[in-house]
Design a protein around this motif. Structure first.
Motif, PDB file in Angstrom:
ATOM      1  N   VAL C  47       0.866  -1.175   0.000  1.00 18.19           N
ATOM      2  CA  VAL C  47       0.000   0.000   0.000  1.00 18.19           C
ATOM      3  C   VAL C  47       0.900   1.221   0.000  1.00 18.19           C
ATOM      4  O   VAL C  47       1.760   1.382   0.871  1.00 18.19           O
ATOM      5  CB  VAL C  47      -0.935   0.030   1.227  1.00 18.19           C
ATOM      6  CG1 VAL C  47      -1.864   1.246   1.138  1.00 18.19           C
ATOM      7  CG2 VAL C  47      -1.759  -1.251   1.318  1.00 18.19           C
ATOM      8  N   ALA C  76       2.711   9.539   9.561  1.00 20.01           N
ATOM      9  CA  ALA C  76       1.748   9.183  10.617  1.00 20.01           C
ATOM     10  C   ALA C  76       0.711   8.226  10.037  1.00 20.01           C
ATOM     11  O   ALA C  76       0.349   7.217  10.653  1.00 20.01           O
ATOM     12  CB  ALA C  76       1.073  10.431  11.166  1.00 20.01           C
ATOM     13  N   PHE C  77       0.264   8.550   8.857  1.00 22.68           N
ATOM     14  CA  PHE C  77      -0.705   7.721   8.157  1.00 22.68           C
ATOM     15  C   PHE C  77      -0.152   6.301   7.967  1.00 22.68           C
ATOM     16  O   PHE C  77      -0.805   5.305   8.268  1.00 22.68           O
ATOM     17  CB  PHE C  77      -0.940   8.378   6.797  1.00 22.68           C
ATOM     18  CG  PHE C  77      -2.190   7.982   6.112  1.00 22.68           C
ATOM     19  CD1 PHE C  77      -3.190   8.910   5.882  1.00 22.68           C
ATOM     20  CD2 PHE C  77      -2.373   6.694   5.647  1.00 22.68           C
ATOM     21  CE1 PHE C  77      -4.345   8.560   5.226  1.00 22.68           C
ATOM     22  CE2 PHE C  77      -3.523   6.338   4.990  1.00 22.68           C
ATOM     23  CZ  PHE C  77      -4.514   7.266   4.778  1.00 22.68           C
ATOM     24  N   THR C  79       2.195   4.927   9.617  1.00 19.58           N
ATOM     25  CA  THR C  79       2.349   4.294  10.936  1.00 19.58           C
ATOM     26  C   THR C  79       1.066   3.569  11.325  1.00 19.58           C
ATOM     27  O   THR C  79       1.090   2.404  11.735  1.00 19.58           O
ATOM     28  CB  THR C  79       2.695   5.359  11.999  1.00 19.58           C
ATOM     29  OG1 THR C  79       3.955   5.941  11.684  1.00 19.58           O
ATOM     30  CG2 THR C  79       2.745   4.743  13.393  1.00 19.58           C
ATOM     31  N   GLY C  80      -0.068   4.288  11.179  1.00 21.71           N
ATOM     32  CA  GLY C  80      -1.356   3.680  11.528  1.00 21.71           C
ATOM     33  C   GLY C  80      -1.622   2.444  10.690  1.00 21.71           C
ATOM     34  O   GLY C  80      -2.044   1.398  11.204  1.00 21.71           O
ATOM     35  N   LEU C  81      -1.355   2.562   9.418  1.00 22.10           N
ATOM     36  CA  LEU C  81      -1.618   1.452   8.497  1.00 22.10           C
ATOM     37  C   LEU C  81      -0.734   0.245   8.807  1.00 22.10           C
ATOM     38  O   LEU C  81      -1.207  -0.888   8.926  1.00 22.10           O
ATOM     39  CB  LEU C  81      -1.365   1.955   7.074  1.00 22.10           C
ATOM     40  CG  LEU C  81      -1.635   1.006   5.926  1.00 22.10           C
ATOM     41  CD1 LEU C  81      -3.122   0.723   5.820  1.00 22.10           C
ATOM     42  CD2 LEU C  81      -1.142   1.623   4.623  1.00 22.10           C
ATOM     43  N   ARG C  83       0.977  -0.444  11.527  1.00 21.22           N
ATOM     44  CA  ARG C  83       0.735  -1.019  12.859  1.00 21.22           C
ATOM     45  C   ARG C  83      -0.537  -1.864  12.851  1.00 21.22           C
ATOM     46  O   ARG C  83      -0.615  -2.880  13.547  1.00 21.22           O
ATOM     47  CB  ARG C  83       0.616   0.087  13.906  1.00 21.22           C
ATOM     48  CG  ARG C  83       1.902   0.848  14.106  1.00 21.22           C
ATOM     49  CD  ARG C  83       2.623   0.354  15.335  1.00 21.22           C
ATOM     50  NE  ARG C  83       3.836   1.125  15.573  1.00 21.22           N
ATOM     51  CZ  ARG C  83       4.420   1.228  16.752  1.00 21.22           C
ATOM     52  NH1 ARG C  83       3.919   0.633  17.801  1.00 21.22           N
ATOM     53  NH2 ARG C  83       5.537   1.912  16.889  1.00 21.22           N
ATOM     54  N   ALA C  84      -1.531  -1.419  12.068  1.00 24.60           N
ATOM     55  CA  ALA C  84      -2.770  -2.185  12.002  1.00 24.60           C
ATOM     56  C   ALA C  84      -2.578  -3.460  11.200  1.00 24.60           C
ATOM     57  O   ALA C  84      -3.193  -4.482  11.485  1.00 24.60           O
ATOM     58  CB  ALA C  84      -3.887  -1.341  11.384  1.00 24.60           C
ATOM     59  N   ARG C  85      -1.736  -3.401  10.186  1.00 20.90           N
ATOM     60  CA  ARG C  85      -1.518  -4.561   9.311  1.00 20.90           C
ATOM     61  C   ARG C  85      -0.021  -4.740   9.054  1.00 20.90           C
ATOM     62  O   ARG C  85       0.481  -4.396   7.986  1.00 20.90           O
ATOM     63  CB  ARG C  85      -2.272  -4.354   7.997  1.00 20.90           C
ATOM     64  CG  ARG C  85      -3.788  -4.491   8.092  1.00 20.90           C
ATOM     65  CD  ARG C  85      -4.227  -5.933   8.408  1.00 20.90           C
ATOM     66  NE  ARG C  85      -3.751  -6.876   7.404  1.00 20.90           N
ATOM     67  CZ  ARG C  85      -4.450  -7.237   6.329  1.00 20.90           C
ATOM     68  NH1 ARG C  85      -5.647  -6.750   6.121  1.00 20.90           N
ATOM     69  NH2 ARG C  85      -3.945  -8.097   5.463  1.00 20.90           N
ATOM     70  N   LEU C  88       1.554  -5.959   5.688  1.00 19.03           N
ATOM     71  CA  LEU C  88       1.580  -5.192   4.442  1.00 19.03           C
ATOM     72  C   LEU C  88       2.956  -4.551   4.234  1.00 19.03           C
ATOM     73  O   LEU C  88       3.695  -4.326   5.180  1.00 19.03           O
ATOM     74  CB  LEU C  88       0.522  -4.091   4.466  1.00 19.03           C
ATOM     75  CG  LEU C  88      -0.941  -4.527   4.564  1.00 19.03           C
ATOM     76  CD1 LEU C  88      -1.848  -3.298   4.621  1.00 19.03           C
ATOM     77  CD2 LEU C  88      -1.308  -5.413   3.378  1.00 19.03           C
ATOM     78  N   GLU C 115       9.527   2.853  12.723  1.00 12.77           N
ATOM     79  CA  GLU C 115       8.376   2.276  12.011  1.00 12.77           C
ATOM     80  C   GLU C 115       8.879   1.485  10.810  1.00 12.77           C
ATOM     81  O   GLU C 115       9.739   1.940  10.071  1.00 12.77           O
ATOM     82  CB  GLU C 115       7.426   3.392  11.545  1.00 12.77           C
ATOM     83  CG  GLU C 115       6.820   4.232  12.666  1.00 12.77           C
ATOM     84  CD  GLU C 115       5.886   3.447  13.584  1.00 12.77           C
ATOM     85  OE1 GLU C 115       5.487   2.326  13.221  1.00 12.77           O
ATOM     86  OE2 GLU C 115       5.570   3.963  14.681  1.00 12.77           O
TER      87      GLU C 115
END
Lengths: 336, 184, 249
Positions: C47, C76-77, C79-81, C83-85, C88, C115
């Motif tokens: 992604v 930051a975006f 990081t969220g992605l 960390r969630a998956r 990927l 990250e």
């Protein structure tokens, strides 16, 4: 976490830092994600990223932090992603203080960030209801693919009350495989974006969002009527902690034989215009009293509901002061 | 039936935890309860306090200007809050640290030397528990044995503290009963 | 007559014709990333995160899932992605205004947390999309629309060397600077991009490749002049090479 939300990104701010402190310990135990971001700006954009991956994600903050998060909220609304923001409101403007307030009503219900978008806003008035609203918020966020805000205040954030978790339903997050960006294996690549340089496309997107907000107006209006019956003389309108204070005043008035009821909006967007309008049209009602912990914000919506057909009085405390039942009684006696 | 009680003293006197124990005991007895820490403009001026409301019905306003009962652990707390207590209320005064009384004639005022008793019991930090035991005995808002069960539960992971805190609760209750009887 | 296939578009790129100006090297950099995704077999689990700036439309050219972040917030975006998956492969593609100005905090903290995503940082010493304003990486004396008398280091400070700035962080990372103004440099750049993604695949560390790029339109030059300008002006101030590699475990 009971809502299946195990992704949390936040930045500490009083009076709700206890949430982050708790989740810092708890999230690793359930294989979730806790991350203290470098700022609320970053935290909210981490939410944006995680929401894109289709997970249930949330943050908690308080007024100045929510201002910084408003950027991402606008993007998340535009990108049609589900996310939950909890705002434990403190007194402002500016740095203000750490005491309870309802000064962020406009920010929550009128946007806060740029552009033509709405948040679904739920306003609990007890700890039990806060739990229920957070659970509901995740379902609504998924249903509408829109950010949802739970708007509490410092008092709700700081007090302890018993909570019955057995009344809270088990969530069933929907399938998000039709849009979540999780790698394009065996399908076309997905794109999540908010830039529409073509004005026609941009207008179309705006109208699509507006249609969604209309659906919310149809289906997600929530409110409580307390001691409202056919011979009410005065109707108090208040939400959150202020409503709770007013309940004590209403009980006291009832004991003294005075017919005063309370109308408590639970969804602040969509605001319960029609139910309030109907009540205000009751023949015996000769005035309404709006009680808020600000200088008068929700009163604008009450005016829209009542449409100038009945006088509306206002009583507000600011700066972290919470109105007392005695003060509300004083206001009511002036109206009767 | 609704009782509001304010626990007030210096930070570090165990004010918040004593209030929390009371709230938990009320909850255990099937009552509605609210616990609010000192979180208001009043926090300035040397006093830290918490308010606990115990009620048979849903609790409306959690903000209490006039509590039914007061537990004053230091002098500024007594001076500040004693005038706000409702008539016929109860004031527990920690007379180890407070050389004055409220001068109220319309309330039951019980002087308990909380710090001195705690020191005698070999548990100098237990003054809050002495006060809580005294309060429970005077007010009967919650039963003493329920409070004891809460103490056992709260100190589950630090069992060394259980017996000494229960002893403090009981001693406080005994003193209070003696004092109340002598007032009659 | 049998034909031999000697050149083709990477699977990780679409057939769309880019909107980039003639002589801009964004296209080359896109291709290096896309080739890497192909070679490492990553396309279907990648992604990308687009910035705000000229490359905001990068998602039209990459044939993988893509997201468009708020200005400067791509790290930051991501990081969220990620960390969630964590399964990927996530990369951000950011310019100098996005990464080194409005998003300075986000990139520093993402790098410092280590990250596990890759950042392709395109530095062309100017703001392209908004029309040639001064960037944090604009060179001393360089004329832009907002430094019409040349960048004055007395009032604007010196250009930020992002590679050096991030390399000062203790957290292990792979941080390199490359250029793409000559074929030789392109080959070197490809090696660095590939390494960066390999480190991510291995779950080793944060990786960032700073790529010196051109902006003939806003520099007011021909494409050929602009490649020479990179060599003569940018490379001396922004030295090429790896500055930080993770220690061997």
């Amino acid at each position: 976490m009971r809502a299946g939300a195990i992704h949390y990104f936040a930045y500490p701010i009083t009076p709700q830092t206890e949430v982050a402190e708790y989740l810092a310990r708890r999230m690793p135990e359930v294989g979730g994600v806790f991350l203290q971001a470098e700022s609320e700006v970053a935290a909210s954009n981490m939410i944006f990223g995680a929401a894109s991956a289709g997970v249930r994600v949330f943050t908690t903050s308080s007024s100045p932090g929510i201002s910084l998060m408003s950027e991402a909220m606008s993007y998340i609304a535009a990108a049609e992603l589900p996310a939950v923001f909890v705002n434990i409101v403190r007194n402002g403007p500016g740095l203000g203080g750490i005491l309870p307030s309802q000064g962020d009503y406009f920010q929550a219900t009128r946007g806060g960030g740029h552009g033509d978008y709405r948040l679904l806003v739920l306003a609990p008035s007890s700890v039990q209801e806060t739990v229920e609203h957070v659970m509901l918020a995740f379902d609504l966020a998924d249903k509408y693919r829109n950010p949802v805000m739970v708007l509490g205040d410092g008092l709700i954030g700081q007090m302890m009350e018993p909570v019955d978790f057995s009344s809270v339903p088990t969530p069933h997050p929907p399938d998000k495989s039709s849009w979540a960006t999780t790698g394009c294996k065996s399908r076309k690549p997905y794109l999540i974006k908010t830039l529409f340089l073509d004005p026609q496309q941009s207008e179309e997107h705006n109208r699509k969002l507006a249609a969604k907000y209309d659906e919310m107006r149809k289906h997600e209006v929530r409110f409580e009527k307390y001691n409202i019956d056919n011979d009410c003389k005065v109707v108090i309108v208040a939400f959150g902690t202020a409503a709770r204070v007013c309940k004590t005043a209403v009980d006291e008035l009832k004991r003294n034989g005075l017919r005063v009821g309370l109308f408590r909006p639970i969804s602040l967007f969509p605001f319960p215009y029609e139910p309030l309008h109907e009540i205000s049209e009751t023949g015996t009602v000769h005035a309404l009293l709006v009680v808020e912990m600000n200088t008068g914000q929700m009163i604008d919506d009450v005016r829209l509901a009542v449409a100038d057909r009945k006088p509306i009085a206002f009583y507000g405390r600011q700066g972290g002061m919470v109105p007392s039942p005695e003060e509300v009684l004083g206001e009511i006696h002036q109206l009767i | 039936m609704q009782i509001e009680v304010k626990f007030a003293g210096f930070g570090g006197q165990g004010i918040l935890s004593a209030g929390k124990f009371l709230a938990e005991a009320g909850l255990h007895e099937g009552k509605e309860v609210v616990w609010i820490p000192s979180y208001g403009p009043e926090m300035r001026g040397g006093t830290a306090y918490c308010t606990v409301v115990v009620s048979d019905h849903a609790i409306g306003s959690p903000v209490i200007n006039n509590p039914a009962h007061l537990i004053a652990m230091n002098r500024p707390s007594l001076e500040k809050f004693a005038p706000t207590v409702k008539p016929k209320g109860i004031i527990i005064v920690n007379c180890s640290l407070i050389p004055i009384t409220s001068n109220r004639t319309d309330v039951t005022e019980v002087l308990v030397p909380c710090n001195q008793v705690a020191i005698e019991l070999g548990n100098p930090k237990g003054a809050n528990m002495v006060a809580l035991g005294a309060y429970a005995a005077c007010s009967k808002v919650v039963a003493l044995d329920v409070l004891e069960a809460i103490v056992r539960h709260e100190f589950e992971k630090k069992p060394a503290f259980i017996d000494e805190n229960i002893a403090a609760l009981r001693r406080g209750a005994e003193i209070a009963v003696e004092k109340v009887e002598s007032l009659r | 007559m049998a034909s031999n296939l000697i050149f083709q578009c990477p699977d990780s790129m679409t057939d769309a014709i880019t909107h980039y100006c003639p002589g801009c090297t964004h296209g080359i950099i896109h291709r290096l990333v896309a080739e890497t995704l192909d070679e490492l077999g990553l396309r279907e689990r990648t992604v990308g995160v687009a910035p705000v700036g000229c490359s905001v439309l990068a998602y039209n050219y990459f044939n993988c899932d893509f997201l468009e972040a708020a200005h400067g917030r791509a790290p930051a975006f991501a990081t969220g992605l990620k960390r969630a998956r964590p399964d990927l492969i996530v990369f951000t593609y950011q310019g100098d205004g996005d990464l080194a100005s409005i998003g300075t905090a986000e990139i520093i903290h993402a790098a410092n947390r280590g990250e596990k995503f890759t950042t392709i940082f395109v530095n062309n010493a100017i703001y392209g999309m908004t029309g040639g304003q001064m960037a944090p990486t604009t060179l001393p004396g360089q004329v832009t629309t907002t430094s019409p008398f040349g960048r004055d280091v007395q009032t604007c400070g010196y250009p930020i060397r992002v590679r050096e700035l991030l390399s000062a962080l203790r957290t292990p990372a792979y941080i390199a600077r490359v250029a793409v103004h000559t074929p030789r440099h392109v080959i070197e750049a490809k090696k660095a991009v590939r390494k960066a993604f390999q480190y991510q695949v291995q779950g080793r560390c944060f990786s960032l490749v700073e790529v010196l790029s051109t902006c003939p339109t806003n520099w007011g030059m021909t494409p050929i002049e602009s490649t020479q300008w990179v060599q003569d002006n940018m490379v001396p101030y922004f030295p090429l090479g790896e500055l930080k590699v993770p220690e061997e475990e």
